[in-house]
Design a protein around this motif. Structure first.
Motif, PDB file in Angstrom:
ATOM      1  N   VAL A  80      -1.856   5.709   8.110  1.00 31.74           N
ATOM      2  CA  VAL A  80      -1.519   4.414   8.688  1.00 31.74           C
ATOM      3  C   VAL A  80      -0.001   4.328   8.730  1.00 31.74           C
ATOM      4  CG1 VAL A  80      -1.673   1.911   8.416  1.00 31.74           C
ATOM      5  CG2 VAL A  80      -3.626   3.363   7.786  1.00 31.74           C
ATOM      6  N   LEU A 116     -10.626   3.902   4.809  1.00 26.56           N
ATOM      7  CA  LEU A 116      -9.958   3.727   3.523  1.00 26.56           C
ATOM      8  C   LEU A 116     -10.944   3.808   2.362  1.00 26.56           C
ATOM      9  CD1 LEU A 116      -7.527   2.596   5.321  1.00 26.56           C
ATOM     10  CD2 LEU A 116      -7.049   1.185   3.361  1.00 26.56           C
ATOM     11  N   ARG A 117     -12.135   3.338   2.578  1.00 25.82           N
ATOM     12  CA  ARG A 117     -13.138   3.308   1.511  1.00 25.82           C
ATOM     13  C   ARG A 117     -13.968   4.590   1.426  1.00 25.82           C
ATOM     14  NH1 ARG A 117     -14.828  -3.010   2.268  1.00 25.82           N
ATOM     15  NH2 ARG A 117     -13.392  -3.814   0.682  1.00 25.82           N
ATOM     16  N   ILE A 150      -1.252  -2.379   4.172  1.00 30.85           N
ATOM     17  CA  ILE A 150      -2.472  -1.603   4.042  1.00 30.85           C
ATOM     18  C   ILE A 150      -2.191  -0.489   3.029  1.00 30.85           C
ATOM     19  CG2 ILE A 150      -4.066  -0.064   5.270  1.00 30.85           C
ATOM     20  CD1 ILE A 150      -3.451  -1.748   7.809  1.00 30.85           C
ATOM     21  N   LEU A 170     -11.083   1.143  10.325  1.00 28.32           N
ATOM     22  CA  LEU A 170     -10.054   1.586   9.384  1.00 28.32           C
ATOM     23  C   LEU A 170     -10.468   1.272   7.947  1.00 28.32           C
ATOM     24  CD1 LEU A 170      -7.355   2.862   8.711  1.00 28.32           C
ATOM     25  CD2 LEU A 170      -6.265   0.658   9.209  1.00 28.32           C
ATOM     26  N   ALA A 171     -11.061   0.125   7.717  1.00 28.56           N
ATOM     27  CA  ALA A 171     -11.526  -0.228   6.370  1.00 28.56           C
ATOM     28  C   ALA A 171     -12.532   0.806   5.870  1.00 28.56           C
ATOM     29  CB  ALA A 171     -12.140  -1.628   6.359  1.00 28.56           C
ATOM     30  N   GLY A 194      -1.494   2.723   1.098  1.00 29.86           N
ATOM     31  CA  GLY A 194      -1.114   4.066   1.510  1.00 29.86           C
ATOM     32  C   GLY A 194      -0.359   4.158   2.817  1.00 29.86           C
ATOM     33  N   ASP A 231      -8.885  -3.999  -2.719  1.00 32.40           N
ATOM     34  CA  ASP A 231      -8.803  -2.558  -2.470  1.00 32.40           C
ATOM     35  C   ASP A 231      -8.270  -2.250  -1.064  1.00 32.40           C
ATOM     36  OD1 ASP A 231     -11.318  -3.527  -1.394  1.00 32.40           O
ATOM     37  OD2 ASP A 231     -11.956  -1.433  -1.189  1.00 32.40           O
ATOM     38  N   LEU A 232      -8.192  -3.263  -0.202  1.00 31.61           N
ATOM     39  CA  LEU A 232      -7.713  -3.058   1.165  1.00 31.61           C
ATOM     40  C   LEU A 232      -6.344  -3.682   1.418  1.00 31.61           C
ATOM     41  CD1 LEU A 232     -11.055  -3.496   3.124  1.00 31.61           C
ATOM     42  CD2 LEU A 232      -9.909  -1.371   2.458  1.00 31.61           C
ATOM     43  N   TRP A 286      -5.786  -7.831  10.036  1.00 31.61           N
ATOM     44  CA  TRP A 286      -6.194  -7.113   8.834  1.00 31.61           C
ATOM     45  C   TRP A 286      -6.225  -8.042   7.618  1.00 31.61           C
ATOM     46  CZ3 TRP A 286      -8.187  -2.398   7.973  1.00 31.61           C
ATOM     47  CH2 TRP A 286      -8.241  -1.958   6.657  1.00 31.61           C
ATOM     48  N   PRO A 290      -6.210   9.784   2.471  1.00 28.45           N
ATOM     49  CA  PRO A 290      -5.056   9.242   3.197  1.00 28.45           C
ATOM     50  C   PRO A 290      -3.881  10.218   3.112  1.00 28.45           C
ATOM     51  CG  PRO A 290      -5.744   7.773   1.391  1.00 28.45           C
ATOM     52  CD  PRO A 290      -6.598   8.984   1.333  1.00 28.45           C
TER      53      PRO A 290
END
Length: 150
Positions: A34, A21-22, A47, A17-18, A49, A134-135, A125, A28
């Motif tokens: 998510v 996202l990156r 998380i 998932l990370a 978004g 950023d996460l 997480w 998203p």
């Protein structure tokens, strides 16, 4: 829900998932979504978004209007559900939404989304990514250090 539909729910590792996202190639809310089903334990971080859809709303037909969410969910290829630890509320929400989407699939013009449950939930997480802003959004490290959510 039948066994085939239940088997369609997969586990997603936090690192996977990370990476999503990156990824500049993934959007998203378009390529994935998510879905955070924590209730009051949503406080303290989330998380980026994530759609907050509290599990207590899902458990009552009187408080959950599924139609707007199902219409949105049918347009997104990957749905990733989680709660605090992804042991009860997250998997239960994924199964419920999966059942509702399956019922709608007969009239849908798009493919069924892939359903995932985030392994370890938000506890895993935040443990893995608490130093990576950023996460995480709205993160309160003190709340997690004190174990307030347990």
């Amino acid at each position: 829900m039948n066994r085939a539909a239940m088997a369609a729910i997969k586990l997603m590792q936090p690192a996977e998932l990370a990476a999503m996202l990156r990824s500049p190639a993934l959007v998203p809310g378009k390529d994935y979504l998510v879905v955070d089903v924590r209730d009051d334990d949503f406080e303290g971080g989330n998380i980026p978004g994530a759609l907050h859809l509290p599990s207590h709303q899902l458990s009552s037909p009187y408080t959950f209007d599924a139609r707007p969410h199902l219409d949105q969910f049918m347009t997104i290829p990957k749905l990733i559900f989680h709660c605090a630890m992804s042991q009860q509320r997250g998997p239960k929400a994924a199964m419920l939404i999966g059942r509702l989407l399956t019922e709608d699939a007969a009239t849908a013009t798009t493919a069924m989304p892939e359903l995932y449950v985030l392994r370890g939930g938000f506890a895993a997480w935040q443990s893995a990514y608490k130093t990576e802003p950023d996460l995480l959004e709205n993160y309160n490290a003190k709340m997690w250090e004190e174990g307030w959510w347990m």
